[in-house]
Write an enzyme that holds these catalytic residues in place. Sequence first.
Site, PDB file in Angstrom:
ATOM      1  N   CYS A 109       0.887  -1.238  -0.134  1.00  0.00           N
ATOM      2  CA  CYS A 109       0.109   0.006   0.043  1.00  0.00           C
ATOM      3  C   CYS A 109       0.812   1.292   0.082  1.00  0.00           C
ATOM      4  O   CYS A 109       1.618   1.593  -0.935  1.00  0.00           O
ATOM      5  CB  CYS A 109      -0.956   0.032   1.060  1.00  0.00           C
ATOM      6  SG  CYS A 109      -2.630   0.923   0.899  1.00  0.00           S
TER       7      CYS A 109
ATOM      8  N   GLU B 177      -2.630  -9.271   3.415  1.00  0.00           N
ATOM      9  CA  GLU B 177      -3.109  -9.748   4.541  1.00  0.00           C
ATOM     10  C   GLU B 177      -4.659  -9.870   5.049  1.00  0.00           C
ATOM     11  O   GLU B 177      -5.176 -10.874   5.810  1.00  0.00           O
ATOM     12  CB  GLU B 177      -2.175  -9.001   5.824  1.00  0.00           C
ATOM     13  CG  GLU B 177      -3.259  -7.773   6.405  1.00  0.00           C
ATOM     14  CD  GLU B 177      -3.267  -6.413   5.296  1.00  0.00           C
ATOM     15  OE1 GLU B 177      -3.804  -5.516   5.380  1.00  0.00           O
ATOM     16  OE2 GLU B 177      -2.323  -6.708   4.280  1.00  0.00           O
TER      17      GLU B 177
ATOM     18  N   HIS C  43      -4.042  -5.266   0.122  1.00  0.00           N
ATOM     19  CA  HIS C  43      -3.558  -5.686   1.126  1.00  0.00           C
ATOM     20  C   HIS C  43      -3.746  -7.135   1.348  1.00  0.00           C
ATOM     21  O   HIS C  43      -4.746  -7.914   1.508  1.00  0.00           O
ATOM     22  CB  HIS C  43      -4.513  -5.018   2.337  1.00  0.00           C
ATOM     23  CG  HIS C  43      -4.349  -3.798   2.661  1.00  0.00           C
ATOM     24  ND1 HIS C  43      -3.765  -3.365   4.002  1.00  0.00           N
ATOM     25  CD2 HIS C  43      -4.132  -2.570   1.915  1.00  0.00           C
ATOM     26  CE1 HIS C  43      -3.611  -2.084   4.100  1.00  0.00           C
ATOM     27  NE2 HIS C  43      -3.778  -1.564   2.867  1.00  0.00           N
TER      28      HIS C  43
END
Length: 366
Positions: free
Chosen positions: A258, A346, A344
């Site tokens: 990001c 995760e 993202h």
Amino acid sequence: MKVSESTPAVLLLQDGTLFHGKALGKIGTHGGEICFNTGMTGYQEIYTDPSYSGQVIINTTAHIGNYGVISQDEAESNQVQIAGMVCNEFASLHSRATADGSLQDYLADAGIVGISGIDTRALVRHIRTQGVMNCLISSEISDIATLQAELAKIPSMEGLELSSQVCTKQAYFMGNPTATYKIAVLDLGVKKSILTNFTDRDCYLRVFPAKTPFAEIAAWNPDGYFVSNGPGDPSTMPYAVETVSQFLASDKPVFGICLGHQILAQVCGLSTYKMHNGHRGLNHPVKNLVTGLSEITSQNHGFAVKMDELKSSEKAELTHINLNDQTVEGLRVKGRKAFSVQHHPEASPGPHDSRYLFDQFVDLLK
């Protein structure tokens, strides 16, 4: 003053548009850049994500608060990070037996001013057309002129540096000291779930404040460097660009997510720009140009890397592209063990299609 279901509140947009609703969270007046998240769940993770610092979140799903909060397990940082919250229906009761408490108490204790009872569909359509802008929520001021004066005091997100405000103030360790790999994390506003994705892969982390000099980070002798997500305008962060350029020069593996992706792009001579709306949600389709496979991704960003500059770059190449609007979603640095993604991986909350990227980075450490 305690919020009741009849306490009125107003939402004023920078272009003069006014919405009336009901107060939630803390009674008060606060604002920031208004933007919307299309996720159907995971509101606690969203509210505690440091990347949302300075932003008022519109929840596009109709019901918010109905499963309560779990103070530690679902928090991405040690505090609520958003500047305000807007929703349609706000649940006064929560149903999850394992919840620590209600979302109302959680937001009130954090000092967050919010508003419910808003036609969020109409509000989001307005912002999609007009673009993100500053706003003000108040449950204590009704005079429009006073609200406009307060709104004028809120700085624009464009040109705003926030990472040094939200990052850790002291370096800290995370994981097992006897783990196979050591990763130095440059904290620009990192999420807890990103760090646990590394520790789950036999990595020991040392997390450094955003403005830590390279020499201090390198003295720990890590096997690789990670550049985190975070809030604000990447073009205002020459200190991070300098540090990451030294990461790259060390010839050790570098991974950015990001804001970290945008900083790595700047190291390669690429520019960033502020998007009309940005991407915030759990369902953004991204194509991996290396494998040819598509992924459903979690996203939270209002700035992006310029595609035309990346395509003509001699230092970096495009690896991922957004299938909705063809914006840059990933790059790798030519001749270096360095790559980054805008989304993202995760995905907390969200789908886990992109978690293989953590494995790719650990493979580079071997």
